[in-house]
Write an enzyme that holds these catalytic residues in place. Sequence first.
Site, PDB file in Angstrom:
ATOM      1  N   SER A 185       0.906  -1.292  -0.038  1.00 31.55           N
ATOM      2  CA  SER A 185       0.084  -0.054  -0.041  1.00 31.55           C
ATOM      3  C   SER A 185       0.973   1.343  -0.125  1.00 31.55           C
ATOM      4  CB  SER A 185      -0.931   0.084   1.392  1.00 31.55           C
ATOM      5  OG  SER A 185      -1.495   1.247   1.388  1.00 31.55           O
ATOM      6  N   LYS A 198     -14.325  -2.894   3.798  1.00 36.73           N
ATOM      7  CA  LYS A 198     -15.077  -1.645   3.856  1.00 36.73           C
ATOM      8  C   LYS A 198     -16.450  -1.717   4.325  1.00 36.73           C
ATOM      9  CE  LYS A 198     -12.248   0.579   0.295  1.00 36.73           C
ATOM     10  NZ  LYS A 198     -12.345   1.605  -0.821  1.00 36.73           N
ATOM     11  N   ASN A 257     -14.110   3.807   4.507  1.00 37.86           N
ATOM     12  CA  ASN A 257     -12.683   3.629   4.181  1.00 37.86           C
ATOM     13  C   ASN A 257     -11.921   4.436   5.199  1.00 37.86           C
ATOM     14  OD1 ASN A 257     -12.667   6.309   3.500  1.00 37.86           O
ATOM     15  ND2 ASN A 257     -11.478   5.971   1.800  1.00 37.86           N
ATOM     16  N   TYR A 293      -4.713   3.115 -11.598  1.00 40.35           N
ATOM     17  CA  TYR A 293      -3.392   3.970 -11.722  1.00 40.35           C
ATOM     18  C   TYR A 293      -2.194   3.207 -11.929  1.00 40.35           C
ATOM     19  CZ  TYR A 293      -3.828   2.465  -7.001  1.00 40.35           C
ATOM     20  OH  TYR A 293      -3.853   1.903  -5.643  1.00 40.35           O
TER      21      TYR A 293
END
Length: 282
Positions: free
Chosen positions: A15, A67, A88, A225
Amino acid sequence: MTYQLGLIGYPIQHSLSPWIHGEFLDKANLQGNYKIMEIDINDSFAEKIEQIKNEGIMGFNVTVPYKQTIIPFLDELDDTAEQIGAVNTVVHQEGKWIGYNTDGIGYVRALEHAYPELFQNKSKKKVLILGAGGAARGIYHAVLISGYMQIDIANRTKESAEKIALLNKSKAKTSILTLVEAEQRLANYDLIIQTTSVGMKPNTDQTIISLENVNPAAVVSDIVYQPIKTSFLQEAEQRGASIHFGHTMLLYQAQFAFEIWTKENVSTDQMDEELKKILEGR
Ligand code: ATR
């Protein structure tokens, strides 16, 4: 005071959030740390959450696949998280654990930063969302509350798009389209938002629809991304449209989460370019 922050999810070892929040802590001149708290899908989620809550943490982010799982372990939800049904960001405030969702608003902030003109005369602009998963849900809600009046959703499975459209309690209009219909009517839209994982590494040559009919005056946005410039964005650029990168959503959802935890509004200046470099190096 030392801000104890972190992230739960699985898998999260790669992450970028620890880097982003580390930069924010530095920029805001705050003491703190942001740690990875991976919860294996075979572990007891309830036990792990209790442990985390008892460790003196002030706030944490929640990512896939938790989530929704986190919701019964919270005392309150803000309106957005409640309506979207996903959290989140969690903050510990006055003894209560409160859930937020910064994904959609982060997306809209990123878009407004890149294309402020898109936010003028919003009532006359037409938006198309491609996809109807969790990401689309947050983005649809945020685009709706930011004042656009025509927000259509195109998805492979129409039923999921119809469910998202139920979030609309305003006068805005939403038509549900197939992907083929979206391709055919593409010239109508000022803003096209790709919210699925189509085109993500390793399937970098895939695109969800053809952009043959895109209006060159439109902005085409992709939340994928990796790679930074997806095939979808490359095609948009070749056809003369403006493009908006997915990694900026990552930055701005984090900026909003940081604001919830610390009340500090830190700038993301320079981080956009740095994040791009980090992602391109992967
Ligand atoms: P997330 O929560 O990350 O948004 P998700 O809930 O799995 O992910 O949603 C995935 C979205 O991508 C859905 O809209 C899905 O379409 P379906 O609802 O028809 O399943 C869409 N999607 C995934 N792969 C796709 C593909 N190859 N072509 C078209 N749409 C795809």
